[in-house]
Design a protein around this motif. Structure first.
Motif, short mmCIF file in Angstrom:
data_model
loop_
_atom_site.label_atom_id
_atom_site.label_comp_id
_atom_site.label_asym_id
_atom_site.label_seq_id
_atom_site.Cartn_x
_atom_site.Cartn_y
_atom_site.Cartn_z
N PRO A 188 80.63 14.91 7.07
CA PRO A 188 81.22 13.58 6.85
C PRO A 188 82.16 13.17 7.98
O PRO A 188 82.89 14.01 8.53
CB PRO A 188 82.00 13.76 5.54
N LEU A 189 82.13 11.90 8.30
CA LEU A 189 83.05 11.34 9.29
C LEU A 189 84.35 10.97 8.61
O LEU A 189 84.36 10.51 7.47
CB LEU A 189 82.44 10.10 9.92
N THR A 190 85.45 11.15 9.31
CA THR A 190 86.76 10.78 8.77
C THR A 190 87.06 9.33 9.10
O THR A 190 86.89 8.89 10.24
CB THR A 190 87.85 11.69 9.37
N LEU A 191 87.52 8.62 8.10
CA LEU A 191 87.91 7.23 8.33
C LEU A 191 89.32 7.19 8.91
O LEU A 191 90.25 7.80 8.37
CB LEU A 191 87.88 6.46 7.00
N HIS A 192 89.45 6.51 10.05
CA HIS A 192 90.78 6.27 10.64
C HIS A 192 91.04 4.78 10.55
O HIS A 192 90.41 4.00 11.27
CB HIS A 192 90.82 6.76 12.10
N ALA A 193 91.95 4.40 9.68
CA ALA A 193 92.11 2.98 9.38
C ALA A 193 92.75 2.21 10.53
O ALA A 193 92.27 1.15 10.92
CB ALA A 193 92.93 2.82 8.11
N ALA A 194 93.80 2.76 11.13
CA ALA A 194 94.50 2.03 12.19
C ALA A 194 93.59 1.81 13.39
O ALA A 194 93.64 0.79 14.04
CB ALA A 194 95.76 2.78 12.61
N CYS A 208 84.43 11.95 14.00
CA CYS A 208 84.05 13.30 13.60
C CYS A 208 85.12 14.27 14.09
O CYS A 208 85.40 14.33 15.29
CB CYS A 208 82.70 13.68 14.20
N HIS A 209 85.70 15.03 13.18
CA HIS A 209 86.75 15.96 13.57
C HIS A 209 86.19 17.26 14.15
O HIS A 209 86.94 18.14 14.55
CB HIS A 209 87.67 16.26 12.38
N HIS A 210 84.88 17.35 14.22
CA HIS A 210 84.27 18.55 14.81
C HIS A 210 83.84 18.31 16.25
O HIS A 210 83.92 19.20 17.08
CB HIS A 210 83.08 19.01 13.98
N PRO A 266 75.86 24.77 10.69
CA PRO A 266 74.61 25.03 11.43
C PRO A 266 74.34 24.05 12.56
O PRO A 266 73.56 24.36 13.46
CB PRO A 266 73.53 24.90 10.35
N LEU A 267 74.95 22.89 12.50
CA LEU A 267 74.74 21.90 13.55
C LEU A 267 76.11 21.40 13.97
O LEU A 267 76.94 21.04 13.15
CB LEU A 267 73.91 20.74 13.01
N ARG A 268 76.35 21.40 15.27
CA ARG A 268 77.63 20.87 15.74
C ARG A 268 77.41 20.22 17.08
O ARG A 268 76.81 20.82 17.98
CB ARG A 268 78.63 22.01 15.86
N ALA A 269 77.92 18.99 17.21
CA ALA A 269 77.77 18.23 18.45
C ALA A 269 76.33 18.26 18.95
O ALA A 269 76.07 18.40 20.12
CB ALA A 269 78.72 18.77 19.52
N GLY A 270 75.39 18.14 18.02
CA GLY A 270 73.99 18.06 18.39
C GLY A 270 73.34 19.39 18.73
O GLY A 270 72.20 19.43 19.16
N ARG A 271 74.08 20.48 18.54
CA ARG A 271 73.50 21.79 18.86
C ARG A 271 73.30 22.61 17.61
O ARG A 271 74.19 22.69 16.76
CB ARG A 271 74.42 22.54 19.82
N GLN A 272 72.12 23.24 17.56
CA GLN A 272 71.81 24.15 16.47
C GLN A 272 72.57 25.45 16.72
O GLN A 272 72.63 25.93 17.84
CB GLN A 272 70.31 24.44 16.43
N ARG A 273 73.14 26.00 15.67
CA ARG A 273 73.98 27.19 15.86
C ARG A 273 73.57 28.32 14.93
O ARG A 273 73.23 28.09 13.77
CB ARG A 273 75.44 26.84 15.61
N GLY A 274 73.57 29.52 15.47
CA GLY A 274 73.22 30.68 14.66
C GLY A 274 74.07 31.87 15.06
O GLY A 274 74.80 31.82 16.06
N GLN A 275 74.00 32.94 14.27
CA GLN A 275 74.82 34.10 14.59
C GLN A 275 74.27 35.40 14.04
O GLN A 275 73.43 35.42 13.15
CB GLN A 275 76.24 33.87 14.09
N LEU A 276 74.78 36.46 14.60
CA LEU A 276 74.45 37.81 14.18
C LEU A 276 75.77 38.54 14.05
O LEU A 276 76.54 38.60 15.01
CB LEU A 276 73.60 38.44 15.31
#
Ligand SMILES: Nc1ncnc2c1ncn2[C@@H]1O[C@H](COP(=O)(O)OP(=O)(O)OP(=O)(O)O)[C@@H](O)[C@H]1O
Ligand SMILES: [Zn+2]
Length: 724
Positions: free
Chosen positions: A446-452, A458-460, A672-682
């Motif tokens: 979810p995107l954060t609403l900034h009223a001002a 996106c906070h990520h 799993p997705l951040r800034a358009g990149r798929q992410r995984g881990q071990l």
């Protein structure tokens, strides 16, 4: 094989580089050299000398120039860095680069260590007399009419002076020169008489001067830990020794610097990311030359040279800001220990809410515990009370009981801190017609609403978009902000308490240099006020008229899947609560929740942080999680999910199949997705650190060679503190 120099270069590769020594002169380890690298040149640090080359003669190049006559990094520091690069499985060159301020990583002469000062020229004096300048320029002329001032002094008295200084220098009205630091006035503040527990802590640490001994100073908020540090620093200075004091955040630095300067009456060097590069390099060099005795800094200051080391202090040792989250992923608390060992000095960790790691080290007898159990300047630590929000009518997320108590407090002329760890107006913008909500296209969060700003942010990944006027799916124009951020709370509280100043303190309102200090400076000590803020307000501030702390919306922490979430929440609650009632007026803390029966809240409120931490430690022991188990996380990201999966499965195959290792994954990252990149881990775990490192070290060198490694960005994180 010819004998060569082994050089660390600031590149993300797991190797050091061999170079032929210069034809004349001697080179020592710890000196910087300029070398040919690729098609250009690079500045590196000599790690070893006179070693047989790893590559054939034909491929060896010669060092172009030696930049230092004497090593810039001493033997103890070089030793620590080598150990650290190996432990965190980082590129060794990045580890050495971290130890040097940016300016010292360049092919330039070392900067002067004397501090630049500014003074009025005759023309400047006339301009001031004639009143021909306005605004910032005039303010600076006026400030300098009293006599020369240093950058540090100007920073505290005239935060925006730099632009004016540039203009006035060009116009010939002021001049810049250098002044040595000897002219600092002596102490201007008389220390308080220490309480018995403080005295005992100081004695214990002072007795360990001259040898390595870790201590954990576990003292409730407001118990006078800083006074213990100050007293120890005085003792170290009396023996002509240097002290390194680490703090987690820049926000804490200006206050602490002032307190240190007033009390110690010696120059205090500062090192943090908000300083100009020249200032950072000078501070570092003054410690290296032994001209300066006290260094106060954030994470990277842990690499400050300490030729006359006396003591290392890590304040708020539980803070996750001490872990570097990219490149060389070291933990400054651990490096502080390494340095203490190499320099034969005690290391003092302090916190009101010690990390479970440090508590386990106390339990194992590795750290000596010291306790401060009372507040010298207040009657009692504040009691935390739970406000059950279930079935309450909320006004912008605030329950009637909460609003009532806030009202009573400001009516008495006292101050309130409303804590909410979310910036912006609302964390979600929801369509009342169809349930659609605005998501970041690059993160699916979810995107954060900034009223001002009239924006969705996106906070990520910082993606920004305009606020839609109607729902893109059903066309309804009933788009409703869901949940509360600090901006919305500020608005709601201003509306509800129109006669009380409401101050918001978060990353937005404090973006400018010194804004944080100024905001707090605007608070009148004896007038009512409401502060609304994120965790920036959680620690380190002494506001004597603050008597109520209201915690709203901490429930996310209770529900998180991250195994460290409970520990973090407990620390946050206790630290924020600790801002209330620090002076003579008694404090109160209200915690508003939908989960009043949550076991963590119960043990925390009924029996305090120490008891809650014991329970959390017992759980960790049972489940084999850190600090009882050890983890290394391999992260990978790419635009294509298939590339991530292929890399992680090749990595898994390359890992030795040992009974001592547990492996989880490959799996998608919690995000799993951040800034358009798929992410995984071990995730690789073991009950013994040694076995974990023995298996992963050779494997880490194989990873860059894997066929799919080129298609992903990957990194290894030893002792990760965030699994996301
Ligand atoms: N021995 C003492 N006598 C009187 N006042 C003291 C004494 N020690 C500390 N204080 C005062 O108590 C207050 C809290 O002290 P200090 O800031 O050192 O606590 P702290 O433990 O570092 O706090 P926190 O962890 O909450 O930031 C300060 O105003 C300080 O001047
Ligand atoms: Zn995003």
């Amino acid at each position: 094989m010819p004998s060569v120099l082994r050089v660390a270069l600031p590149v993300p590769l797991p190797t050091l580089f061999d170079y032929l020594p210069p034809t004349t002169g001697e080179v020592k380890a710890g000196s910087r050299v300029l070398v040919p690298f690729g098609r250009g040149k690079a500045v590196g640090v000599v790690v070893e000398t006179d070693v047989p080359a790893n590559v054939g003669n034909a491929r060896l190049k010669r060092v172009l120039r030696v930049l230092d006559d004497a090593p810039l990094l001493d033997e103890a520091l070089m030793h620590t860095l080598a150990w650290a690069a190996d432990y965190w499985l980082g590129a060794p060159g990045e580890a050495y680069a971290n130890a040097l301020p940016l300016l010292l990583r360049e092919d330039k002469p070392l900067p002067e260590t004397r501090e630049p000062v500014w003074w009025l020229t005759i023309a400047g004096q006339s301009a001031l007399d004639a009143g021909s300048r306005r605004g910032g320029s005039r303010a600076l002329l006026e400030a300098l009419s009293e006599g020369p001032m240093s950058a540090a002094e100007l920073d505290t008295s005239l935060p925006d002076w730099r632009a004016a200084a540039r203009r006035l220098t060009e116009a010939g009205l002021i001049e810049r020169g250098e002044q040595s630091l000897s002219s600092t006035p002596g102490p201007t503040v008389v220390p308080p008489v220490l309480q018995a527990e403080q005295e005992a802590a100081v004695d214990a640490v002072a007795q360990a001067f001259g040898r390595f001994q870790p201590f954990l100073l576990d003292g409730i908020t407001g118990s006078g830990k800083t006074e213990v540090y100050l007293s120890l620093i005085e003792r170290a200075l009396a023996q002509d020794k240097q002290v390194l004091l680490l703090v987690p955040e820049i926000g804490l630095a200006p206050q602490t610097v002032r307190r240190l300067r007033e009390r110690l009456g010696v120059p205090v060097e500062v090192l943090h990311s908000n300083l100009a590069e020249g200032e950072r390099a000078r501070a570092w060099l003054r410690m290296r030359n032994g001209e300066a005795k006290v260094m106060l800094g954030t994470r990277s200051a842990v690499f400050t040279p300490l030729p006359h080391a006396g003591l290392i202090i890590v304040d708020e040792e539980h803070d996750s800001a001490y872990k570097q989250q990219e490149g060389f992923r070291y933990h400054a608390r651990d490096i502080a220990m390494l340095r203490g060992r190499a320099l034969h000095v005690p290391v003092l960790l302090g916190s009101a809410t010690p990390s479970l790691e440090s508590l386990a080290n106390v339990e194992a007898g590795r750290y000596q515990p010291l306790h401060l159990r009372s507040r010298p300047s207040a009657a009692h630590p504040p009691q935390v009370q739970i406000v059950d929000m279930r079935a309450q009518r909320l006004e912008h997320g605030l329950s009637p009981a909460m609003l009532h108590t806030i009202g009573e407090t400001v009516a008495r002329g006292e101050q309130v801190l409303v804590f909410r760890n979310r910036r912006g107006y609302a964390p979600v913008l929801l369509c009342h017609g169809c349930g659609w909500h605005a998501d970041c296209p690059r993160c699916e969060h979810p995107l954060t609403l900034h009223a001002a700003w009239r924006k969705l942010v996106c906070h990520h990944c910082d993606h920004q978009s305009a606020v839609p006027t109607s729902c893109p799916v059903c066309g309804s124009n009933e788009l409703k902000p869901q949940g509360q951020g600090t901006e919305r709370l500020e608005e709601a509280l201003t509306a509800h308490f129109p006669n009380t100043p409401v101050l918001r303190i978060d990353r937005e309102t404090t973006r400018r240099r010194d804004a944080f200090e100024q905001l707090l400076g605007n608070l009148q000590a004896d007038a009512p006020a409401i502060l609304v803020g994120t965790q920036m307000l959680a620690k380190g501030h002494d506001l004597p008229n603050l008597t109520l702390v209201a915690l709203v919306g901490v429930d996310e922490g209770l529900l998180s899947v991250d195994f460290r979430a409970s520990e973090r929440l407990a620390q946050l609650v206790v630290q924020v609560a600790g801002r209330a009632g620090r002076a003579r007026k008694p404090g109160r803390v209200l915690l508003q929740t939908h989960h009043p029966d949550h076991p963590l809240l119960h043990s925390l409120l009924a029996r305090g942080y120490g008891a809650a931490a014991k329970e959390l430690l017992a759980e960790r022991r049972q489940t084999g999680l850190p600090p009882y188990g050890h983890q290394i996380l391999l992260r990978a990201e790419a635009h294509q999910r298939a590339a991530v999966d292929a890399f992680l499965s090749e990595a898994l195959h390359a890992l030795p199949d040992l009974a001592t290792l547990q492996v989880a994954g490959p799996m998608p990252a919690p995000m799993p997705l951040r800034a358009g990149r798929q992410r995984g881990q071990l995730l690789i775990e073991s009950t013994t650190r040694r076995q974990l490192h023995a298996a992963v070290r050779p494997w880490s060198l194989q990873l860059p060679q894997l066929p799919s490694a080129r298609k992903v960005r990957w990194s290894l994180d030893v002792d990760p503190i965030d699994l996301y």
